[in-house]
Design an enzyme around this catalytic site. Structure first.
Site, PDB file in Angstrom:
ATOM      1  N   HIS A   1       4.700  -4.946  10.873  1.00 37.69           N
ATOM      2  CA  HIS A   1       5.071  -4.286  12.100  1.00 37.69           C
ATOM      3  C   HIS A   1       5.255  -5.178  13.322  1.00 37.69           C
ATOM      4  CE1 HIS A   1       4.691  -0.085  10.749  1.00 37.69           C
ATOM      5  NE2 HIS A   1       3.835  -0.603   9.811  1.00 37.69           N
TER       6      HIS A   1
ATOM      7  N   ASP B   1      -0.341  -4.023   6.371  1.00 37.00           N
ATOM      8  CA  ASP B   1      -0.699  -3.367   7.431  1.00 37.00           C
ATOM      9  C   ASP B   1      -2.340  -3.662   7.782  1.00 37.00           C
ATOM     10  OD1 ASP B   1       1.744  -1.990   8.132  1.00 37.00           O
ATOM     11  OD2 ASP B   1       0.998  -0.020   7.959  1.00 37.00           O
TER      12      ASP B   1
ATOM     13  N   HIS C   1       1.641   3.775   1.981  1.00 40.46           N
ATOM     14  CA  HIS C   1       2.147   4.363   3.127  1.00 40.46           C
ATOM     15  C   HIS C   1       3.719   4.586   2.834  1.00 40.46           C
ATOM     16  CE1 HIS C   1      -1.422   4.248   6.078  1.00 40.46           C
ATOM     17  NE2 HIS C   1      -1.571   5.340   5.251  1.00 40.46           N
TER      18      HIS C   1
ATOM     19  N   HIS D   1       0.652  -1.324  -0.059  1.00 35.55           N
ATOM     20  CA  HIS D   1      -0.031  -0.034   0.039  1.00 35.55           C
ATOM     21  C   HIS D   1       0.795   1.190  -0.021  1.00 35.55           C
ATOM     22  CE1 HIS D   1       0.933  -0.645   4.298  1.00 35.55           C
ATOM     23  NE2 HIS D   1       0.270   0.599   4.541  1.00 35.55           N
TER      24      HIS D   1
ATOM     25  N   HIS E   1      -7.352  -0.330   6.055  1.00 35.40           N
ATOM     26  CA  HIS E   1      -6.326   0.123   6.344  1.00 35.40           C
ATOM     27  C   HIS E   1      -5.928   1.613   5.501  1.00 35.40           C
ATOM     28  CE1 HIS E   1      -2.531   1.389   8.118  1.00 35.40           C
ATOM     29  NE2 HIS E   1      -1.759   1.351   6.928  1.00 35.40           N
TER      30      HIS E   1
ATOM     31  N   ASP F   1       6.228   4.485   5.000  1.00 35.06           N
ATOM     32  CA  ASP F   1       6.959   3.404   5.829  1.00 35.06           C
ATOM     33  C   ASP F   1       6.953   1.998   5.200  1.00 35.06           C
ATOM     34  OD1 ASP F   1       4.261   3.262   6.793  1.00 35.06           O
ATOM     35  OD2 ASP F   1       5.086   1.765   7.843  1.00 35.06           O
ATOM     36  N   HIS F   2       6.336   1.936   3.817  1.00 39.53           N
ATOM     37  CA  HIS F   2       6.310   0.710   3.010  1.00 39.53           C
ATOM     38  C   HIS F   2       6.872   0.879   1.658  1.00 39.53           C
ATOM     39  CE1 HIS F   2       3.265  -1.322   5.743  1.00 39.53           C
ATOM     40  NE2 HIS F   2       3.462   0.007   6.189  1.00 39.53           N
TER      41      HIS F   2
HETATM   42 FE    FE Z   1       2.940   0.626   8.009  1.00 40.61          FE
HETATM   43 ZN    ZN Z   2       0.290   1.688   6.558  1.00 42.67          ZN
END
Ligand code: FE
Ligand code: ZN
Length: 255
Positions: free
Chosen positions: A167, A129, A55, A53, A112, A57-58
């Site tokens: 995570h 996530d 975001h 996805h 999410h 942090d990905h």
């Molecule tokens: Fe994340």
């Molecule tokens: Zn995320």
């Protein structure tokens, strides 16, 4: 037979790496630095990147990894806002990588985020996530109906399917799970195991679908005592499974 291990990133992200001792695939590389360092140490060449996805942090490491490993192919969701995706996938499509050999199918799991996808095969899933051990992602973009339906899709995969999430949120999720499902002995046992793992700096993943069905309150919305507990805690009446899910999700947001 492939090997899989986690490359830790930021404070609690895992970038999963699948390899055949020569070539590697990484999932959701939010940061390129730890990936490049680890692949060098293990003398692995990156061939593909999977993205679940949008975001940061990905996705934050895509650009640097593509320039460090020319020819690397990037697979991800249909969302045009994610830059650097070579092949955009939707539900029902599949992927057949050859270095390392890895066949994966795609499920769309909005909730999410609306663009979220999960990669899975008979043995494992990379669920980003969407699903965490003993929890699920925050509902940033979806509705309870949409998110609950996505999680239900995952529970219909074979019981032995290993669950690789992005995570290490397990202990915090367990504290909440115990709040709404305190009499669940499988949950109590899992919590003692997870506490020991973390106390000795070990990771708590992967899990499995079978295990998550026993301990994850977000997958246990039909359970009578969870329903009753969340109704009491939130002072509401949950008439459907989706209502129970919505109440759990909003309770967890402020837990
Ligand atoms: Fe994340
Ligand atoms: Zn995320």
């Amino acid at each position: 037979m492939n090997n899989i291990f986690a490359i830790p990133a930021f404070s609690d992200n895992y970038i999963w790496c699948v390899h055949d001792t020569k070539h590697a695939v990484v999932v959701d590389p939010g940061d390129a630095k730890p990936v490049i360092k680890t692949l060098k140490e293990k003398q692995l060449t990156l061939t593909s990147i999977l993205i679940t996805h949008h975001h940061h942090d990905h996705t934050g490491g895509i650009e640097e990894l593509v320039s460090a490993y020319p020819g690397v192919k990037v697979y991800g969701p249909k969302n045009p806002l994610i830059e650097g995706i070579d092949l955009r996938l939707s539900e029902g499509e599949s992927l057949s990588l050859s270095n390392p050999e890895l066949d994966l199918n795609v499920l769309e799991t909005p909730g999410h985020t609306m663009d979220h996808i999960v990669f899975y095969n008979n043995e494992l899933m990379f669920c980003g996530d969407t699903l965490f051990s003993a929890g699920c992602g925050r509902m940033f973009e979806g509705t309870p109906e949409v998110f609950y339906h996505s999680l239900q899709k995952l529970t219909h995969l074979p019981e032995q399917t290993k669950v690789y999430c992005t995570h290490e949120y397990t202990l915090a999720n367990l504290a909440f799970a115990m709040h709404v499902d305190p009499e669940n002995t499988a949950l109590q046992d899992y919590q003692s195991w997870a506490n020991k793992q973390r106390a000795s700096d070990q990771i708590t993943l992967p899990s499995s679908i079978a295990e998550q069905k026993k301990i994850n309150p977000f997958l246990r919305c039909t359970n009578k005592s969870i329903k009753q507990n969340i109704e009491n805690i939130m002072n509401l009446s949950a008439d459907s499974e989706v209502d129970v899910f919505a109440a759990l999700r909003s309770c967890k947001d402020n837990f």
